[in-house]
Design an enzyme around this catalytic site. Sequence first.
Site, short mmCIF file in Angstrom:
data_model
loop_
_atom_site.label_atom_id
_atom_site.label_comp_id
_atom_site.label_asym_id
_atom_site.label_seq_id
_atom_site.Cartn_x
_atom_site.Cartn_y
_atom_site.Cartn_z
N ARG A 88 0.81 -1.21 0.00
CA ARG A 88 0.00 0.00 0.00
C ARG A 88 0.85 1.26 0.00
O ARG A 88 0.29 2.36 -0.02
CB ARG A 88 -0.87 0.01 1.26
CG ARG A 88 -2.30 -0.37 1.02
CD ARG A 88 -2.94 -0.59 2.37
NE ARG A 88 -4.30 -0.25 2.38
CZ ARG A 88 -5.28 -1.15 2.51
NH1 ARG A 88 -5.00 -2.43 2.58
NH2 ARG A 88 -6.52 -0.76 2.57
N ARG A 127 -22.00 -2.29 3.83
CA ARG A 127 -21.31 -3.55 4.13
C ARG A 127 -21.63 -4.02 5.55
O ARG A 127 -21.60 -3.27 6.50
CB ARG A 127 -19.81 -3.38 3.98
CG ARG A 127 -19.04 -4.62 4.44
CD ARG A 127 -17.60 -4.63 4.06
NE ARG A 127 -16.90 -3.39 4.31
CZ ARG A 127 -15.73 -3.08 3.75
NH1 ARG A 127 -15.16 -3.91 2.91
NH2 ARG A 127 -15.15 -1.95 4.03
N ARG A 160 -18.18 -2.86 10.21
CA ARG A 160 -16.77 -2.74 10.60
C ARG A 160 -16.53 -1.40 11.29
O ARG A 160 -17.08 -0.39 10.86
CB ARG A 160 -15.89 -2.84 9.35
CG ARG A 160 -15.18 -4.18 9.24
CD ARG A 160 -14.55 -4.38 7.90
NE ARG A 160 -13.57 -3.37 7.53
CZ ARG A 160 -12.83 -3.43 6.43
NH1 ARG A 160 -12.95 -4.47 5.60
NH2 ARG A 160 -11.96 -2.50 6.15
N ARG A 171 -9.83 7.15 4.74
CA ARG A 171 -9.24 5.99 4.03
C ARG A 171 -9.11 6.30 2.53
O ARG A 171 -8.15 5.91 1.88
CB ARG A 171 -10.08 4.73 4.26
CG ARG A 171 -9.84 4.14 5.64
CD ARG A 171 -10.94 3.20 6.07
NE ARG A 171 -11.11 2.04 5.23
CZ ARG A 171 -12.22 1.28 5.24
NH1 ARG A 171 -13.22 1.58 6.05
NH2 ARG A 171 -12.30 0.23 4.47
P1 AP5 Z 1 -15.37 -5.51 -0.44
O1 AP5 Z 1 -15.14 -6.62 -1.38
O2 AP5 Z 1 -15.43 -5.81 1.02
O3 AP5 Z 1 -14.37 -4.31 -0.75
P2 AP5 Z 1 -12.80 -4.15 -0.46
O4 AP5 Z 1 -12.20 -3.49 -1.65
O5 AP5 Z 1 -12.22 -5.44 0.00
O6 AP5 Z 1 -12.90 -3.08 0.70
P3 AP5 Z 1 -12.14 -2.89 2.09
O7 AP5 Z 1 -12.87 -1.75 2.76
O8 AP5 Z 1 -12.04 -4.17 2.86
O9 AP5 Z 1 -10.75 -2.41 1.62
P4 AP5 Z 1 -9.73 -1.62 2.44
O10 AP5 Z 1 -8.59 -1.68 1.53
O11 AP5 Z 1 -10.15 -0.26 2.86
O12 AP5 Z 1 -9.66 -2.39 3.82
P5 AP5 Z 1 -8.65 -3.43 4.40
O13 AP5 Z 1 -9.43 -4.41 5.16
O14 AP5 Z 1 -7.69 -3.89 3.37
O15 AP5 Z 1 -16.75 -4.81 -0.89
C1 AP5 Z 1 -17.31 -3.74 -0.14
C2 AP5 Z 1 -18.84 -3.85 -0.14
O16 AP5 Z 1 -19.32 -3.68 -1.48
C3 AP5 Z 1 -19.36 -5.23 0.33
O17 AP5 Z 1 -20.55 -5.05 1.07
C4 AP5 Z 1 -19.65 -5.99 -0.99
O18 AP5 Z 1 -20.68 -6.94 -0.85
C5 AP5 Z 1 -20.05 -4.84 -1.92
N1 AP5 Z 1 -19.63 -5.08 -3.32
C6 AP5 Z 1 -18.45 -5.64 -3.73
N2 AP5 Z 1 -18.41 -5.68 -5.09
C7 AP5 Z 1 -19.57 -5.11 -5.52
C8 AP5 Z 1 -20.13 -4.87 -6.83
N3 AP5 Z 1 -19.47 -5.19 -7.96
N4 AP5 Z 1 -21.34 -4.26 -6.90
C9 AP5 Z 1 -22.01 -3.92 -5.75
N5 AP5 Z 1 -21.56 -4.14 -4.50
C10 AP5 Z 1 -20.36 -4.72 -4.39
O19 AP5 Z 1 -7.79 -2.52 5.41
C11 AP5 Z 1 -8.36 -2.00 6.60
C12 AP5 Z 1 -7.31 -1.19 7.35
O20 AP5 Z 1 -6.20 -2.06 7.72
C13 AP5 Z 1 -6.66 -0.05 6.57
O21 AP5 Z 1 -7.43 1.13 6.63
C14 AP5 Z 1 -5.32 0.09 7.31
O22 AP5 Z 1 -5.47 0.77 8.53
C15 AP5 Z 1 -4.96 -1.36 7.63
N6 AP5 Z 1 -4.13 -1.99 6.56
C16 AP5 Z 1 -4.48 -3.05 5.77
N7 AP5 Z 1 -3.48 -3.35 4.93
C17 AP5 Z 1 -2.49 -2.47 5.17
C18 AP5 Z 1 -1.20 -2.26 4.58
N8 AP5 Z 1 -0.74 -3.02 3.57
N9 AP5 Z 1 -0.45 -1.25 5.08
C19 AP5 Z 1 -0.87 -0.47 6.10
N10 AP5 Z 1 -2.07 -0.62 6.68
C20 AP5 Z 1 -2.90 -1.61 6.22
#
Ligand code: AP5
Length: 217
Positions: A88, A127, A160, A171
Amino acid sequence: MYVILLGPPGVGKGTQGVLLADAMGWQRVVTGDLLRAALDAGTPLGHQAQPFMNAGELVPDPLIVEMVKEKLTALSTGTNILFDGFPRTEAQASAFSMMLQALGFAIDHVVVLEASDEVLIERVAGRRFCPSCGAVYSTVLDPSQTEGVCDNDGSRLVHRTDDTAATVQNRLEVYRRETEPLIAYYEYGRPTVHRVQGEQGVEEVQSEVRQVLGLGV
Ligand code: AP5
């Protein structure tokens, strides 16, 4: 094949990653899930990560790189792996390429899912997630059979803690500032970068992702 799924919060990385990995028998490395598991287990990593996650900020690079290194060591390398939410930052990307180089591997493809902020905010607001089995629902697209209850195990679904309007706004800003520049970073490197329109239906997105990866539809 080693593939990175890149994209802003709520664009569907998790949704597409699960479909692809299940269909192809691939492994997934999802840094958000690994961090949430550390948080639930009350590990030192979880404690350190919590304030950053709650504020919608990135967890510091050294913690993330160490966590991924451990995960990669535990996986049987050589298999197909999908990386979701990692790297990221540019620092993570360069640590990652050194990590893979040491193992004799490299990233083959970067798939960038794209959508407007309006759609992302709406998706994140809708979500719901099961704290027991991890199933993800959408109140709009894919609601559970009984409102607020997991179809798999009857647990109460939750929002969440980092899906609040203010945190999502941050974010998105963090994504544009820290993560989006990685697209250009990878465009000059070895992996092929593919942009996929994430506002389409789940199946259409999946079929385009498979197509760009040369997996057929
Ligand atoms: P979903 O598939 O859950 O979306 P996503 O892209 O996975 O979204 P996230 O919010 O999980 O991504 P993120 O990157 O912010 O969070 P992460 O957990 O990695 O879909 C979302 C919704 O839409 C669902 O309800 C789904 O059903 C719906 N949907 C999906 N596709 C659809 C479609 N085509 N049409 C309609 N609806 C649809 O990270 C969380 C936190 O962890 C970060 O903020 C950070 O603090 C930390 N973190 C994680 N990784 C790192 C890293 N590498 N470095 C530093 N911090 C990190």
